[in-house]
Design an enzyme around this catalytic site. Structure first.
Site, short mmCIF file in Angstrom:
data_model
loop_
_atom_site.label_atom_id
_atom_site.label_comp_id
_atom_site.label_asym_id
_atom_site.label_seq_id
_atom_site.Cartn_x
_atom_site.Cartn_y
_atom_site.Cartn_z
N HIS A 18 115.27 93.54 -0.59
CA HIS A 18 115.25 92.15 -1.04
C HIS A 18 113.82 91.64 -1.04
O HIS A 18 112.90 92.28 -0.55
CB HIS A 18 116.15 91.25 -0.18
CG HIS A 18 115.69 91.04 1.22
ND1 HIS A 18 116.17 90.02 2.00
CD2 HIS A 18 114.80 91.69 2.00
CE1 HIS A 18 115.61 90.05 3.20
NE2 HIS A 18 114.77 91.07 3.21
N CYS A 37 107.52 89.56 3.66
CA CYS A 37 108.87 89.54 3.07
C CYS A 37 108.85 89.01 1.64
O CYS A 37 109.87 89.06 0.95
CB CYS A 37 109.82 88.71 3.93
SG CYS A 37 110.11 89.43 5.55
N HIS A 43 111.22 94.87 -0.36
CA HIS A 43 111.17 95.66 0.88
C HIS A 43 112.60 95.83 1.34
O HIS A 43 113.50 95.11 0.90
CB HIS A 43 110.30 94.99 1.94
CG HIS A 43 110.88 93.74 2.50
ND1 HIS A 43 110.86 92.52 1.83
CD2 HIS A 43 111.54 93.49 3.66
CE1 HIS A 43 111.46 91.61 2.56
NE2 HIS A 43 111.91 92.16 3.67
N HIS A 45 115.77 96.90 4.42
CA HIS A 45 116.25 96.84 5.81
C HIS A 45 117.44 97.77 5.97
O HIS A 45 118.19 98.01 5.02
CB HIS A 45 116.68 95.42 6.18
CG HIS A 45 115.57 94.44 6.24
ND1 HIS A 45 114.69 94.38 7.30
CD2 HIS A 45 115.17 93.48 5.37
CE1 HIS A 45 113.81 93.41 7.07
NE2 HIS A 45 114.08 92.86 5.90
N ASP A 83 125.24 98.18 -0.36
CA ASP A 83 124.54 99.36 0.13
C ASP A 83 123.67 100.00 -0.96
O ASP A 83 124.13 100.25 -2.07
CB ASP A 83 125.54 100.39 0.66
CG ASP A 83 124.86 101.52 1.43
OD1 ASP A 83 123.87 101.24 2.14
OD2 ASP A 83 125.33 102.67 1.33
N HIS A 84 122.41 100.22 -0.60
CA HIS A 84 121.42 100.81 -1.50
C HIS A 84 121.26 99.99 -2.78
O HIS A 84 121.11 100.52 -3.87
CB HIS A 84 121.75 102.27 -1.81
CG HIS A 84 121.46 103.16 -0.65
ND1 HIS A 84 122.36 103.31 0.38
CD2 HIS A 84 120.39 103.92 -0.34
CE1 HIS A 84 121.85 104.14 1.28
NE2 HIS A 84 120.65 104.51 0.87
N GLU A 128 119.34 92.32 10.96
CA GLU A 128 118.37 92.70 9.93
C GLU A 128 117.41 93.73 10.51
O GLU A 128 116.99 94.65 9.82
CB GLU A 128 117.61 91.47 9.44
CG GLU A 128 116.69 91.76 8.29
CD GLU A 128 116.07 90.49 7.75
OE1 GLU A 128 116.37 90.17 6.58
OE2 GLU A 128 115.32 89.83 8.48
#
Length: 140
Positions: A18, A37, A43, A45, A83-84, A128
């Site tokens: 994100h 961020c 980037h 998490h 996810d991903h 996170e």
């Protein structure tokens, strides 16, 4: 059986990218507020998710909720869509909202709440990082 409520928790994991950015602010203000961020190349998490269902144990099943059903709900409504993925670009909800851990937790709560029986309470804990997490709703 006792009428006391208890909570049962399912843990899951997903990875997502994100960028924290407010389109109404200048690039300078975004960099000042969101720091690393705000990277324009995004980037990622490794999110850890705890979903707690709170209720009274059903005397017939011995469950508050069948954990297989809960697992299936989380996989379909959270893991598969997030996810991903790049949350800013691939999740419609975040096209108009900043994908902060707070906003992600609210969305997860909302989509899971629609899938569980109304008499059950729901609590989300979303990590996170190992040091930064959100509980929603707080204090339940």
């Amino acid at each position: 059986m006792s009428e006391l409520k208890l909570g049962i928790t399912r843990k899951e994991h997903f990875n997502a990218a994100h960028r924290l950015h407010n389109k109404n602010w200048s690039d300078e203000k975004n960099k000042k507020i969101f720091g690393k961020c705000n990277n324009p190349f995004f980037h990622g998490h490794n999110y850890e998710l705890e979903v707690t269902i709170i209720g009274v144990v059903d005397p017939d099943t011995g469950y508050v909720i069948d954990t297989k059903i809960l697992s299936d709900i989380i996989k379909e409504k959270v893991i598969e869509p997030f996810d991903h993925k790049n949350l800013n670009l691939e999740v419609e909800y975040f096209k108009e909202r900043n994908p902060t851990v707070e906003n992600i937790a609210i969305l997860i709560y909302d989509v899971i709440k629609k899938e569980i029986p109304q008499h059950l309470e729901l609590k989300i804990k979303l990590y996170e990082t190992p040091r930064n997490f959100v509980e929603y709703p707080f204090g339940v």
